[in-house]
Write an enzyme that holds these catalytic residues in place. Structure first.
Site, short mmCIF file in Angstrom:
data_model
loop_
_atom_site.label_atom_id
_atom_site.label_comp_id
_atom_site.label_asym_id
_atom_site.label_seq_id
_atom_site.Cartn_x
_atom_site.Cartn_y
_atom_site.Cartn_z
CG ASP A 119 -0.13 2.94 4.24
OD1 ASP A 119 -0.21 3.73 3.30
OD2 ASP A 119 -1.11 2.44 4.79
CB CYS A 128 -4.84 2.63 6.42
SG CYS A 128 -4.16 1.19 7.23
CB CYS A 176 -2.29 -2.39 9.06
SG CYS A 176 -3.35 -2.31 7.61
CB CYS A 224 -0.91 0.02 1.21
SG CYS A 224 0.01 0.01 2.75
#
Ligand code: FES
Ligand code: FES
Length: 133
Positions: A39, A64, A107, A37
């Site tokens: 991130d 996120c 995550c 992603c």
């Protein structure tokens, strides 16, 4: 997608946001990115060199809600832990605590990788310092 209450809580009231001086001998810095992603998470620990216990932690996460919640949670968890205890934190524990859905598991992996990287950075720094002394 609906976030769990705990994710929303950490997202709205993130704990320990900020950073320590990277050059500080007692600080370990872990910086990791999620290829999936894009991130990025930076997690830092402040260690008592006498006891090897983590006294404080900070994070900065560009990502996120689940990534922010995961890093916020980990900074809380590692305070008072030894380096080895902190490095043993599992992403599955984070995911379970935050009730992350399968698509958000990466995550929590980011947070596990970040704390491991921070511990390794601290240990590498101490070994380098010992070699010079
Ligand atoms: Fe970063 Fe979802 S917003 S992976
Ligand atoms: Fe990629 Fe959360 S870190 S979606």
């Amino acid at each position: 997608m609906a976030y769990s209450e705990k994710v929303v809580d950490h997202y709205e009231n993130p704990r320990n946001v900020g950073s320590f001086d990277k050059g500080d001998d007692s600080v370990g810095t872990g910086m990791v990115g999620a290829p999936a992603c894009g991130d990025v998470m930076k997690l830092q620990i402040k260690v008592n060199p006498q006891t090897g216990v983590i006294e404080d932690a900070r994070f900065k996460t560009y990502g996120c809600g689940s990534a922010i919640a995961s890093s916020s949670l980990v900074t809380e968890w590692v305070k008072g832990k030894t380096l080895d205890e902190a490095a043993a934190v599992k992403n599955s524990e984070i995911a379970q605590e935050l009730a992350l859905p399968p698509v958000k598991i990466h995550c929590s992996i980011l947070a596990e990788d970040a704390i491991k990287a921070a511990v390794l950075d601290y240990k590498t720094k101490r070994m380098a310092a010992a070699a010079v002394a």
